[in-house]
Motif scaffolding. Structure first.
Motif, PDB file in Angstrom:
ATOM      1  N   ASP A 298      -1.764   3.782  -9.263  1.00  6.52           N
ATOM      2  CA  ASP A 298      -0.516   4.459  -9.613  1.00  6.52           C
ATOM      3  C   ASP A 298       0.569   3.452  -9.998  1.00  6.52           C
ATOM      4  O   ASP A 298       1.397   3.721 -10.881  1.00  6.52           O
ATOM      5  N   VAL A 299       0.572   2.307  -9.334  1.00  2.00           N
ATOM      6  CA  VAL A 299       1.531   1.262  -9.700  1.00  2.00           C
ATOM      7  C   VAL A 299       1.280   0.813 -11.139  1.00  2.00           C
ATOM      8  O   VAL A 299       2.220   0.617 -11.921  1.00  2.00           O
ATOM      9  N   ILE A 300       0.018   0.664 -11.501  1.00  2.00           N
ATOM     10  CA  ILE A 300      -0.320   0.275 -12.872  1.00  2.00           C
ATOM     11  C   ILE A 300       0.188   1.321 -13.860  1.00  2.00           C
ATOM     12  O   ILE A 300       0.720   0.980 -14.927  1.00  2.00           O
ATOM     13  N   MET A 301       0.071   2.595 -13.505  1.00  2.00           N
ATOM     14  CA  MET A 301       0.603   3.650 -14.371  1.00  2.00           C
ATOM     15  C   MET A 301       2.120   3.528 -14.517  1.00  2.00           C
ATOM     16  O   MET A 301       2.669   3.756 -15.597  1.00  2.00           O
ATOM     17  N   MET A 302       2.798   3.149 -13.431  1.00  2.00           N
ATOM     18  CA  MET A 302       4.248   2.938 -13.512  1.00  2.00           C
ATOM     19  C   MET A 302       4.581   1.804 -14.469  1.00  2.00           C
ATOM     20  O   MET A 302       5.587   1.849 -15.185  1.00  2.00           O
TER      21      MET A 302
ATOM     22  N   GLY B 125       0.787  -1.224   0.000  1.00  2.00           N
ATOM     23  CA  GLY B 125       0.000   0.000   0.000  1.00  2.00           C
ATOM     24  C   GLY B 125       0.815   1.269   0.000  1.00  2.00           C
ATOM     25  O   GLY B 125       0.257   2.368   0.148  1.00  2.00           O
ATOM     26  N   GLY B 126       2.134   1.159  -0.159  1.00  2.22           N
ATOM     27  CA  GLY B 126       2.972   2.353  -0.201  1.00  2.22           C
ATOM     28  C   GLY B 126       2.563   3.291  -1.320  1.00  2.22           C
ATOM     29  O   GLY B 126       2.637   4.515  -1.189  1.00  2.22           O
TER      30      GLY B 126
ATOM     31  N   GLU C  32      -3.877  -5.839  -3.623  1.00  2.00           N
ATOM     32  CA  GLU C  32      -4.809  -6.450  -4.572  1.00  2.00           C
ATOM     33  C   GLU C  32      -4.717  -5.759  -5.929  1.00  2.00           C
ATOM     34  O   GLU C  32      -4.867  -4.543  -6.033  1.00  2.00           O
ATOM     35  N   VAL C  33      -4.454  -6.555  -6.963  1.00 10.37           N
ATOM     36  CA  VAL C  33      -4.351  -6.029  -8.329  1.00 10.37           C
ATOM     37  C   VAL C  33      -5.580  -6.476  -9.110  1.00 10.37           C
ATOM     38  O   VAL C  33      -5.961  -7.651  -9.038  1.00 10.37           O
ATOM     39  N   PRO C  34      -6.224  -5.587  -9.850  1.00  8.84           N
ATOM     40  CA  PRO C  34      -7.419  -5.973 -10.612  1.00  8.84           C
ATOM     41  C   PRO C  34      -7.129  -7.108 -11.589  1.00  8.84           C
ATOM     42  O   PRO C  34      -5.999  -7.275 -12.049  1.00  8.84           O
TER      43      PRO C  34
END
Length: 234
Positions: free
Chosen positions: A111-115, A105-106, A207-209
């Motif tokens: 936003d991780v997906i955008m990275m 959750g950092g 959790e990732v979609p």
């Protein structure tokens, strides 16, 4: 035979299946072959001593020379799904690197997906760069491009004639014949327990979609226009 792939496109799956058709003495076990390790891995590609090897080999002059006489498979994956697979890996305990601070959750998953699409400055290459150098550049060569989704679909229908045709062609592209027990070998190689990075085996810290959002799909299309169509996706 060299099994090349876009990182996080299903390397373990195709490797584990195809090595079931090659004698263990011909398995290259030293390491995943990558560009940085090419100079010490050239004996994996000797014509007079054929081996099955695997890795993530980006296109370069050195790689083109090394793989000139080698049967070369390039595994790709739908960029929409690849983004999510990559995110799961970077958020898992399996990944150890310079992005530990985004785990647990950092950073918000969105936003991780955008990275995973646009990259993280100085830390993670962007989607277009990864696909351009690990897949698209090889499409103009004698390499055979295989889609991850085609493997998965035929695994689901392994008893069909369609699956037999698919795996016969895949093995032929690798210079191998289809033995009578091919289904048993494919099934054994495709067992998720044989892959530590299979989705079922990853311990993910967030959790990732399962499906990429429409917004993120539009970002992929903006970032790498025409890529999915070039790879055969609609």
């Amino acid at each position: 035979m060299f099994l090349n792939s876009v990182p996080k496109a299903g390397t373990h799956l195709i490797r584990n299946i195809l090595r079931m058709f090659v004698h263990p003495d011909q398995h290259w076990r030293r390491e995943y072959i990558q560009h940085a390790l090419l100079s010490r891995s050239r004996d994996a590609f000797l014509v007079d001593k054929p081996m099955i090897s695997w890795g993530h080999m980006l296109f370069s002059d050195e790689a083109a020379v090394a793989l000139r006489d080698t049967r070369h498979i390039v595994l790709v994956r739908d960029p929409y799904d690849w983004v999510l697979a990559r995110a799961r890996f970077y958020l898992s305990d399996e990944f150890q690197g310079n992005l530990e601070h985004i785990k647990n959750g950092g950073a918000a998953v969105e936003d991780v997906i955008m990275m995973m699409i646009l990259g993280a400055h100085g830390r993670v290459p962007d989607l277009k760069d990864v696909f351009s150098m690990n897949a698209v550049a090889w499409m103009g060569s004698r390499a055979v491009v295989v889609r991850y989704e085609d493997i998965v679909e035929n695994l689901k229908d392994l008893g069909s004639k369609r699956a037999e045709v698919f795996f016969r062609q895949l093995l032929a592209d690798c210079g191998l014949d289809l033995p009578a027990d091919w289904r048993d070998r494919v099934e054994a190689g495709a067992d998720p327990k044989e892959s530590r990075t299979a989705r079922e085996n990853l311990k993910v810290t967030a959790e990732v979609p399962k499906v990429l959002s429409d917004t993120h799909k539009r970002v992929v299309d903006f970032h790498a226009p025409g890529l999915r169509a070039l790879l055969g996706y609609r």
